[in-house]
Write a protein that holds these residues in place. Structure first.
Motif, PDB file in Angstrom:
ATOM      1  N   THR A   1       2.041  -5.864  -9.697  1.00  0.00           N
ATOM      2  CA  THR A   1       0.899  -5.192  -9.067  1.00  0.00           C
ATOM      3  C   THR A   1       1.280  -3.893  -8.346  1.00  0.00           C
ATOM      4  O   THR A   1       0.605  -2.881  -8.479  1.00  0.00           O
ATOM      5  N   ALA A   2       2.393  -3.924  -7.608  1.00  0.00           N
ATOM      6  CA  ALA A   2       2.772  -2.738  -6.823  1.00  0.00           C
ATOM      7  C   ALA A   2       3.181  -1.576  -7.723  1.00  0.00           C
ATOM      8  O   ALA A   2       2.961  -0.416  -7.405  1.00  0.00           O
TER       9      ALA A   2
ATOM     10  N   GLU B   1      12.947  -6.379  -4.210  1.00  0.00           N
ATOM     11  CA  GLU B   1      11.977  -7.332  -4.784  1.00  0.00           C
ATOM     12  C   GLU B   1      12.063  -7.247  -6.294  1.00  0.00           C
ATOM     13  O   GLU B   1      11.268  -6.579  -6.932  1.00  0.00           O
TER      14      GLU B   1
ATOM     15  N   PHE C   1      -6.104  -1.093   2.226  1.00  0.00           N
ATOM     16  CA  PHE C   1      -5.027  -0.354   1.550  1.00  0.00           C
ATOM     17  C   PHE C   1      -4.941  -0.862   0.119  1.00  0.00           C
ATOM     18  O   PHE C   1      -5.675  -1.783  -0.275  1.00  0.00           O
ATOM     19  N   GLY C   2      -4.045  -0.275  -0.655  1.00  0.00           N
ATOM     20  CA  GLY C   2      -3.798  -0.751  -2.019  1.00  0.00           C
ATOM     21  C   GLY C   2      -5.074  -0.768  -2.856  1.00  0.00           C
ATOM     22  O   GLY C   2      -5.787   0.237  -2.971  1.00  0.00           O
ATOM     23  N   TYR C   3      -5.369  -1.920  -3.432  1.00  0.00           N
ATOM     24  CA  TYR C   3      -6.506  -2.068  -4.345  1.00  0.00           C
ATOM     25  C   TYR C   3      -7.816  -2.390  -3.605  1.00  0.00           C
ATOM     26  O   TYR C   3      -8.818  -2.701  -4.241  1.00  0.00           O
ATOM     27  N   ASP C   4      -7.813  -2.358  -2.283  1.00  0.00           N
ATOM     28  CA  ASP C   4      -9.013  -2.745  -1.519  1.00  0.00           C
ATOM     29  C   ASP C   4     -10.285  -1.976  -1.913  1.00  0.00           C
ATOM     30  O   ASP C   4     -11.367  -2.568  -1.909  1.00  0.00           O
TER      31      ASP C   4
ATOM     32  N   LYS D   1     -12.190  -8.845   6.219  1.00  0.00           N
ATOM     33  CA  LYS D   1     -11.161  -9.082   5.191  1.00  0.00           C
ATOM     34  C   LYS D   1     -10.136 -10.131   5.654  1.00  0.00           C
ATOM     35  O   LYS D   1      -9.810 -11.061   4.925  1.00  0.00           O
TER      36      LYS D   1
ATOM     37  N   HIS E   1      -6.264 -13.507   1.111  1.00  0.00           N
ATOM     38  CA  HIS E   1      -5.048 -14.225   0.713  1.00  0.00           C
ATOM     39  C   HIS E   1      -4.015 -14.195   1.835  1.00  0.00           C
ATOM     40  O   HIS E   1      -3.466 -15.216   2.215  1.00  0.00           O
ATOM     41  N   ARG E   2      -3.771 -12.999   2.407  1.00  0.00           N
ATOM     42  CA  ARG E   2      -2.755 -12.890   3.455  1.00  0.00           C
ATOM     43  C   ARG E   2      -3.214 -13.572   4.735  1.00  0.00           C
ATOM     44  O   ARG E   2      -2.426 -14.213   5.429  1.00  0.00           O
TER      45      ARG E   2
ATOM     46  N   ASP F   1       4.702 -11.434  -0.424  1.00  0.00           N
ATOM     47  CA  ASP F   1       4.601 -10.662  -1.660  1.00  0.00           C
ATOM     48  C   ASP F   1       3.275 -11.039  -2.292  1.00  0.00           C
ATOM     49  O   ASP F   1       2.922 -12.218  -2.379  1.00  0.00           O
ATOM     50  N   SER F   2       2.517 -10.017  -2.674  1.00  0.00           N
ATOM     51  CA  SER F   2       1.161 -10.265  -3.156  1.00  0.00           C
ATOM     52  C   SER F   2       0.992  -9.715  -4.552  1.00  0.00           C
ATOM     53  O   SER F   2       1.689  -8.784  -4.967  1.00  0.00           O
TER      54      SER F   2
ATOM     55  N   LYS G   1      12.875 -10.579   0.107  1.00  0.00           N
ATOM     56  CA  LYS G   1      12.663  -9.643   1.222  1.00  0.00           C
ATOM     57  C   LYS G   1      13.032 -10.298   2.558  1.00  0.00           C
ATOM     58  O   LYS G   1      13.680  -9.687   3.410  1.00  0.00           O
TER      59      LYS G   1
ATOM     60  N   PHE H   1      -6.525 -12.163  -5.647  1.00  0.00           N
ATOM     61  CA  PHE H   1      -5.271 -11.794  -4.987  1.00  0.00           C
ATOM     62  C   PHE H   1      -4.557 -13.075  -4.607  1.00  0.00           C
ATOM     63  O   PHE H   1      -5.183 -13.996  -4.075  1.00  0.00           O
TER      64      PHE H   1
ATOM     65  N   LYS I   1      -0.259  -3.787   6.068  1.00  0.00           N
ATOM     66  CA  LYS I   1       0.078  -5.203   6.240  1.00  0.00           C
ATOM     67  C   LYS I   1       0.429  -5.516   7.691  1.00  0.00           C
ATOM     68  O   LYS I   1       0.080  -6.577   8.206  1.00  0.00           O
TER      69      LYS I   1
HETATM   70  P1  IMP Z   1       3.494  -6.162  -2.208  1.00  0.00           P
HETATM   71  O1  IMP Z   1       3.182  -7.513  -1.697  1.00  0.00           O
HETATM   72  O2  IMP Z   1       3.758  -5.205  -1.089  1.00  0.00           O
HETATM   73  O3  IMP Z   1       4.572  -6.163  -3.265  1.00  0.00           O
HETATM   74  O4  IMP Z   1       2.150  -5.621  -2.839  1.00  0.00           O
HETATM   75  C1  IMP Z   1       1.807  -5.759  -4.182  1.00  0.00           C
HETATM   76  C2  IMP Z   1       0.712  -4.797  -4.517  1.00  0.00           C
HETATM   77  O5  IMP Z   1      -0.527  -5.390  -4.171  1.00  0.00           O
HETATM   78  C3  IMP Z   1       0.734  -3.440  -3.850  1.00  0.00           C
HETATM   79  O6  IMP Z   1       0.268  -2.481  -4.781  1.00  0.00           O
HETATM   80  C4  IMP Z   1      -0.233  -3.588  -2.707  1.00  0.00           C
HETATM   81  O7  IMP Z   1      -0.840  -2.362  -2.379  1.00  0.00           O
HETATM   82  C5  IMP Z   1      -1.241  -4.543  -3.311  1.00  0.00           C
HETATM   83  N1  IMP Z   1      -1.834  -5.374  -2.280  1.00  0.00           N
HETATM   84  C6  IMP Z   1      -1.230  -6.373  -1.592  1.00  0.00           C
HETATM   85  N2  IMP Z   1      -2.084  -6.913  -0.714  1.00  0.00           N
HETATM   86  C7  IMP Z   1      -3.242  -6.225  -0.854  1.00  0.00           C
HETATM   87  C8  IMP Z   1      -4.494  -6.313  -0.198  1.00  0.00           C
HETATM   88  O8  IMP Z   1      -4.704  -7.111   0.727  1.00  0.00           O
HETATM   89  N3  IMP Z   1      -5.446  -5.462  -0.623  1.00  0.00           N
HETATM   90  C9  IMP Z   1      -5.243  -4.556  -1.615  1.00  0.00           C
HETATM   91  N4  IMP Z   1      -4.092  -4.413  -2.235  1.00  0.00           N
HETATM   92  C10 IMP Z   1      -3.084  -5.253  -1.863  1.00  0.00           C
END
Ligand code: IMP
Length: 208
Positions: free
Chosen positions: A84-85, A40, A164-167, A187, A192-193, A68-69, A52, A131, A12
């Motif tokens: 999601t996290a 959170e 990262f994450g679900y990418d 990306k 979204h971000r 927060d995503s 946060k 997302f 991020k």
């Molecule tokens: P948080 O916003 O850090 O709480 O993230 C929530 C979850 O969504 C985590 O598992 C992150 O890895 C995932 N996540 C958030 N933003 C992205 C993204 O841009 N791509 C993929 N996974 C994401």
């Protein structure tokens, strides 16, 4: 402008630095000696991003923002959403989260196929998802909120090494590759971000 990004996620931080550009000096909690997990515990993305940002503001008094995503998958009724996290457990492991998502989706697809075979439904399982992100900015003690959405579908297996994450399983609408294959700059232009942080930057740039 100097501003704290209330996150410990290096993915991020890298994205935000590129999205916000040179006019912003991003400071991380770790650089200020804050190494604990940020709280959170809310029921919504906005409640969590606010929690946060509030945490960092109370500790530092500095202008700051947090995001927060969450990922909403239609065939799962909008899950994992705010979970999601921690979808596969409190350890927040990206690999385990992806495994759980793919297996839950496969299970639902099988159920939907069975219902079609038995004439109980004509609905074909969709892999559509999105997302969402909520950004809370605290500027001179006041809260401001910015949201962003990225529509797409969930692939059936991982592809790509970026992001990262679900990418590795998220294919944005209009593309055939995953976020992890498309790389940061594509990306960030559609994510979204990216949308929420550009709206925040526009707001901040209009302040002076
Ligand atoms: P948080 O916003 O850090 O709480 O993230 C929530 C979850 O969504 C985590 O598992 C992150 O890895 C995932 N996540 C958030 N933003 C992205 C993204 O841009 N791509 C993929 N996974 C994401």
């Amino acid at each position: 402008m100097k501003i704290v990004f209330a996150t410990g996620n290096p993915g991020k931080i890298r994205e935000a630095a590129e999205i916000l550009g040179e006019g912003f000096e991003l400071v991380t909690p770790a650089e200020l000696g804050i190494t604990e997990d940020l709280p959170e515990t809310g029921n919504t993305l906005r409640a969590n991003s606010m929690q946060k940002a509030d945490y960092i503001y109370k500790k530092t008094g500095m202008n700051c923002f947090a995001d927060d995503s969450g990922l909403e998958v239609d065939i799962l009724g909008g899950a994992p959403g705010v979970e999601t996290a921690r979808y596969a457990g409190p350890q927040r492991n990206a690999d385990a989260n992806i495994d759980k998502l793919l297996s839950e989706m496969a299970r639902r697809e099988k159920e939907a196929a069975m219902a079609r075979t038995n004439g109980l439904s004509t609905a074909k399982a969709q892999r559509t998802a999105r997302f969402r992100t909520s950004v809370t900015l605290i500027l001179n003690g006041e809260h401001h909120f910015f949201d962003g959405v990225m529509e797409g579908t969930i692939g059936t297996k991982r592809a790509g090494k970026g992001g990262f994450g679900y990418d590795p399983i998220f294919i944005p609408q209009g593309y055939t590759q995953t976020n992890a294959q498309l790389g940061d700059s594509v990306k960030n232009a559609i994510s979204h971000r990216g949308k929420a942080l550009r709206a925040m930057a526009e707001f901040l740039n209009g302040q002076h």
